[in-house]
Design a protein around this motif. Structure first.
Motif, mmCIF file in Angstrom:
data_model
loop_
_atom_site.group_PDB
_atom_site.id
_atom_site.type_symbol
_atom_site.label_atom_id
_atom_site.label_comp_id
_atom_site.label_asym_id
_atom_site.label_seq_id
_atom_site.Cartn_x
_atom_site.Cartn_y
_atom_site.Cartn_z
ATOM 1 N N LEU A 245 82.759 -10.770 95.982
ATOM 2 C CA LEU A 245 84.138 -11.108 95.635
ATOM 3 C C LEU A 245 84.829 -9.917 94.977
ATOM 4 O O LEU A 245 84.341 -9.374 93.986
ATOM 5 N N PRO A 246 85.986 -9.522 95.500
ATOM 6 C CA PRO A 246 86.714 -8.422 94.871
ATOM 7 C C PRO A 246 87.394 -8.912 93.587
ATOM 8 O O PRO A 246 88.060 -9.948 93.588
ATOM 9 N N ILE A 247 87.163 -8.197 92.516
ATOM 10 C CA ILE A 247 87.799 -8.538 91.241
ATOM 11 C C ILE A 247 88.553 -7.307 90.769
ATOM 12 O O ILE A 247 87.970 -6.378 90.207
ATOM 13 N N PHE B 131 102.780 -11.039 93.482
ATOM 14 C CA PHE B 131 101.978 -10.334 92.487
ATOM 15 C C PHE B 131 100.509 -10.288 92.908
ATOM 16 O O PHE B 131 99.871 -9.242 92.866
ATOM 17 N N VAL B 132 99.991 -11.427 93.332
ATOM 18 C CA VAL B 132 98.588 -11.496 93.755
ATOM 19 C C VAL B 132 98.359 -10.635 94.998
ATOM 20 O O VAL B 132 97.357 -9.924 95.095
ATOM 21 N N SER B 133 99.305 -10.675 95.926
ATOM 22 C CA SER B 133 99.194 -9.835 97.123
ATOM 23 C C SER B 133 99.138 -8.363 96.749
ATOM 24 O O SER B 133 98.341 -7.600 97.298
ATOM 25 N N GLU B 134 99.975 -7.971 95.805
ATOM 26 C CA GLU B 134 99.972 -6.576 95.346
ATOM 27 C C GLU B 134 98.663 -6.241 94.631
ATOM 28 O O GLU B 134 98.070 -5.193 94.870
ATOM 29 N N LEU B 135 98.220 -7.137 93.790
ATOM 30 C CA LEU B 135 97.002 -6.911 93.013
ATOM 31 C C LEU B 135 95.792 -6.717 93.922
ATOM 32 O O LEU B 135 94.931 -5.879 93.661
ATOM 33 N N TYR B 136 95.740 -7.490 94.999
ATOM 34 C CA TYR B 136 94.599 -7.413 95.919
ATOM 35 C C TYR B 136 94.880 -6.517 97.131
ATOM 36 O O TYR B 136 94.096 -6.482 98.069
ATOM 37 N N ASN B 137 96.018 -5.839 97.102
ATOM 38 C CA ASN B 137 96.390 -4.949 98.222
ATOM 39 C C ASN B 137 96.361 -5.681 99.557
ATOM 40 O O ASN B 137 95.798 -5.182 100.541
ATOM 41 N N LEU B 138 96.948 -6.857 99.599
ATOM 42 C CA LEU B 138 96.945 -7.647 100.844
ATOM 43 C C LEU B 138 98.168 -7.335 101.685
ATOM 44 O O LEU B 138 99.199 -7.025 101.297
#
Length: 69
Positions: free
Chosen positions: A11-13, A62-69
């Motif tokens: 899991l990527p954290i 925000f989550v997309s940016e954080l996980y580079n999605l």
């Protein structure tokens, strides 16, 4: 299928930056204020729903940016 502790390693954290943490806190505070305004009847159910949807879209971005999605 079962989940085992070693599965967690896959899991990527991400570790957020200070700016990302500040953005996250701001989004949380926006949502809390909207809920408080609703509970003291400053805003209607419809307005709360519409405004929380905007906050949710910001959280998704925000989550997309954080996980580079």
């Amino acid at each position: 299928p079962s989940f085992q502790i070693n599965d967690c390693r896959a899991l990527p954290i991400p570790v957020p930056t200070k700016n990302q943490l500040a953005s996250c806190k701001k989004l949380f505070e926006e949502a809390v204020i909207l809920q408080q305004d609703f509970f003291v009847e400053k805003i209607s159910t419809t307005e709360r729903y519409q405004q929380l949807l905007i906050v949710q879209n910001k959280v998704d971005a925000f989550v997309s940016e954080l996980y580079n999605l």
